[in-house]
Design a protein around this motif. Sequence first.
Motif, short mmCIF file in Angstrom:
data_model
loop_
_atom_site.label_atom_id
_atom_site.label_comp_id
_atom_site.label_asym_id
_atom_site.label_seq_id
_atom_site.Cartn_x
_atom_site.Cartn_y
_atom_site.Cartn_z
N CYS A 1 -7.03 -1.36 1.26
CA CYS A 1 -5.99 -1.92 1.97
C CYS A 1 -6.58 -2.49 3.22
O CYS A 1 -7.37 -1.92 3.95
CB CYS A 1 -5.13 -0.48 2.29
N CYS B 1 0.93 -1.26 0.14
CA CYS B 1 -0.07 -0.06 0.14
C CYS B 1 1.13 1.05 -0.13
O CYS B 1 1.68 1.36 0.80
CB CYS B 1 -0.76 0.01 1.19
N CYS C 1 0.27 3.58 3.38
CA CYS C 1 0.53 2.76 4.92
C CYS C 1 1.84 1.97 4.95
O CYS C 1 2.31 1.51 5.85
CB CYS C 1 -0.60 2.17 5.71
N CYS D 1 -5.22 0.11 6.40
CA CYS D 1 -5.54 1.47 6.51
C CYS D 1 -6.87 1.71 5.81
O CYS D 1 -7.41 2.91 5.93
CB CYS D 1 -4.32 2.43 5.98
ZN LIG Z 1 -2.63 1.03 3.57
#
Ligand SMILES: [Zn+2]
Length: 261
Positions: A231, A205, A208, A234
């Motif tokens: 994700c 991701c 994050c 997050c």
């Molecule tokens: Zn993420």
Amino acid sequence: MLEWRAVDKALQNLIDLQHVDIRLADVRARLAKFPQKLAASDARIAAAKATLDASKAAQLANVKDRKKYELDVESWKDRARKYRDQTSQVKTNEAYRALQHEVDGAEQEIASAEDRLLEQMVASEEYDRKIKASEAALKEVEQLERVQRSTIEADRAVAEKELAGLESDRARATAGIPENLLDHYDRIVKKHHGVALAEVRDEKCGACGMIVRPHVIQEMRRADSSQMFHCETCTRILYFIEPGVSSASAASAAASTSHES
Ligand SMILES: [Zn+2]
């Protein structure tokens, strides 16, 4: 090359929207600082004025002191004169000496009141200099702040124009996005300080940094996928730019990505 499907189109709209929103957040943050900047400018002028006021107050106190010491000198001179007049009327040496003692005392008081008066007169010149210096400093600060303020106001006008432009960009960007998707986007934006989308980079991701599982990436790349992926860590909406995609969409997505870093 992949064909742009409905989900791609929706994603592309969101990417465009995010691009606008990031710039909007930036311009709003800049605009929020202007009142503070103007207040700081006002405070600098107020401080210079306060210094001048203090110098003037000190000068005024000095004038009062001088008047008081002038009166002291006069009143001790009166008393010395009275004692001296009385000496011509006394009958005994003892009384004469006592009066002479009073005369001497009064003359000492005259001398010390005159000393204090002189000190205050010397100090007065210093206060005059301070007032002149404070006035010059205030004038300089006011001139400097006038320039500063016009720069601030010009910057604000530019930012406000930019804001208006971005707001109409946002209206255009949201026009193509279904309401439920827009609500979804807004919720994630609120949760993640303005960034709802993350590009998948190196199987991670982009926001994050957590790993995106390979089967999710596979799903994302499937031509018939009609799903939006998030994700797992997050919850941001994930998007994936196929290498070699050279459409305006990819360029726009890249621009948006560069804002995140
Ligand atoms: Zn993420």
